[in-house]
Motif scaffolding. Structure first.
Motif, short mmCIF file in Angstrom:
data_model
loop_
_atom_site.label_atom_id
_atom_site.label_comp_id
_atom_site.label_asym_id
_atom_site.label_seq_id
_atom_site.Cartn_x
_atom_site.Cartn_y
_atom_site.Cartn_z
N ALA C 13 0.86 -1.17 0.00
CA ALA C 13 0.00 0.00 0.00
C ALA C 13 0.90 1.22 0.00
CB ALA C 13 -0.86 0.00 1.25
N ARG C 15 2.75 3.84 1.66
CA ARG C 15 3.19 3.98 3.03
C ARG C 15 3.45 5.44 3.37
NH1 ARG C 15 1.31 -0.20 5.51
NH2 ARG C 15 1.99 -2.15 4.55
N TYR C 17 6.08 6.66 4.07
CA TYR C 17 7.37 7.11 3.52
C TYR C 17 7.35 7.20 2.00
CZ TYR C 17 8.16 1.97 3.24
OH TYR C 17 8.06 0.63 2.98
N LYS C 21 10.48 7.88 -0.80
CA LYS C 21 10.95 6.55 -1.19
C LYS C 21 12.23 6.61 -2.02
CE LYS C 21 8.97 2.57 -3.47
NZ LYS C 21 7.75 1.80 -3.82
N HIS C 24 15.15 7.24 0.31
CA HIS C 24 15.49 6.08 1.15
C HIS C 24 16.20 5.02 0.30
CE1 HIS C 24 13.21 7.99 4.22
NE2 HIS C 24 12.01 7.65 3.79
N LEU C 25 15.69 4.79 -0.90
CA LEU C 25 16.32 3.78 -1.77
C LEU C 25 17.74 4.18 -2.14
CD1 LEU C 25 13.30 2.76 -4.06
CD2 LEU C 25 14.41 1.36 -2.29
N VAL C 65 18.70 6.50 7.73
CA VAL C 65 17.52 5.94 7.06
C VAL C 65 16.40 5.73 8.09
CG1 VAL C 65 16.58 4.02 5.71
CG2 VAL C 65 18.89 4.84 5.25
N LEU C 69 12.67 7.33 7.98
CA LEU C 69 11.44 6.52 8.00
C LEU C 69 10.55 6.90 9.18
CD1 LEU C 69 12.92 3.00 7.20
CD2 LEU C 69 11.38 4.29 5.73
N LEU C 70 11.16 7.08 10.33
CA LEU C 70 10.41 7.47 11.53
C LEU C 70 9.71 8.80 11.31
CD1 LEU C 70 12.51 6.99 14.77
CD2 LEU C 70 10.17 6.24 14.38
N ASP C 71 10.46 9.72 10.76
CA ASP C 71 9.94 11.05 10.49
C ASP C 71 8.71 10.98 9.59
OD1 ASP C 71 11.14 13.45 11.46
OD2 ASP C 71 11.23 14.13 9.39
N HIS C 73 6.91 8.30 9.03
CA HIS C 73 5.89 7.53 9.72
C HIS C 73 5.07 8.42 10.65
CE1 HIS C 73 4.09 3.97 11.55
NE2 HIS C 73 4.34 4.50 12.73
N ILE C 74 5.80 9.24 11.41
CA ILE C 74 5.11 10.08 12.38
C ILE C 74 4.20 11.07 11.69
CG2 ILE C 74 5.48 11.86 14.13
CD1 ILE C 74 8.08 10.31 14.85
N ARG C 75 4.73 11.75 10.67
CA ARG C 75 3.91 12.76 9.99
C ARG C 75 2.62 12.16 9.43
NH1 ARG C 75 7.43 17.46 7.69
NH2 ARG C 75 9.25 17.21 8.99
#
Lengths: 106, 106, 106, 106
Positions: C13, C15, C17, C21, C24-25, C65, C69-71, C73-75
């Motif tokens: 789905a 995400r 992030y 993406k 991160h990649l 990384v 991701l956390l950042d 995720h939180i937003r």
């Protein structure tokens, strides 16, 4: 974007961690005792590895306080960010990134 | 190989960190003050990110003490290991691995 | 409260992030190269301290990384938590605490 | 005291970690696979917390390699330090402190 320094200089206010303040204080008191214990261990020439084990415990306990504060911060301050106008929201999120960076020691 | 637990229960002896004991104690006193400062910050409802910054500083200071102790431990105890018979030497090295593991939080 | 395991088993789905993406990649590709470089260094009998320096760099890059991701995720996920009904909201927050705990290695 | 940079530029030599080289290489290969797996997870839009869990595992595995290298380094290089003349010995110890500092991310 810069973080307005004024917020941290504000007169005391209810913080995001207000609900868990007694928990945070209890943990910090315990950590203060752990550090005092460390001083005593070194003073008594205790075995190096035992001192290191105790340092690890105190470090871990400090990280648990950091986790608790971050958790509260996110729940409360990010909620405000979601509800605030876009500029205020962005400031809140930028502060959050700084907080995470501190906690991760990056 | 197991580590004889008796060593840590020994009557106080000169430890590997004896030379730097005053430094370690001074650092620990300062950290105790930092933790007391943290308690005050939370009690005064200080801004969450400022508290986290201070937690990071205290954590860093604890790790510096760990580094100092490890350093001393290695210089003195490993020296003994080299000079000791093979069994004693192996015990010393096994203890060292434990000390490193603690310090790296592994 | 338990975290429904189903979410992590969901069909792919968008995400939290998704926006970052490519960043991160790109970082992860770089880290893969760093680890391959480490293998080469050990294979070539490179100096221990140089290898350790490179391990620290790769560890640091992985933590960056995690921070990203956390950042994200939180937003995104916390936004949903704020807008969801209370039960869903609590689940999101509980997941967040787990994510922070992982990132802090607690 | 400065650390002569020449040592790290030396032609390949038997290092302190020579005995465990196959172990270190096996671990690094596994970590390379873990990082490649991370790339795939992000590419497949896998759940954020699962990705973070995997980052923590890779970070932990890197720290285990660091521990192994340090351990070998100390056993071999510090042995040399003990047996060397005082100046060489001091250089070895100063390198060790640097290695520990790297490993502790200080």
């Amino acid at each position: 974007m810069t973080i307005a320094p004024s917020d941290s200089a504000l007169a005391p206010a209810l913080r995001g961690y207000a609900d868990h303040k007694p928990d945070h204080l209890a943990r910090l008191h315990k950590i203060e005792g752990q550090v005092r214990g460390l001083t005593r261990m070194v003073d008594d020439d205790r075995y190096c590895i035992d001192v290191l084990t105790q340092i690890t415990a105190a470090t871990h306990a400090l990280q648990e306080v950091a986790l608790g504060l971050l958790d509260d911060h996110i729940r409360h301050c990010v909620q405000e960010a979601v509800r605030a106008d876009q500029d205020t929201g962005e400031t809140k999120y930028a502060e959050l990134t700084i907080a995470l960076r501190r906690a991760l020691r990056l």
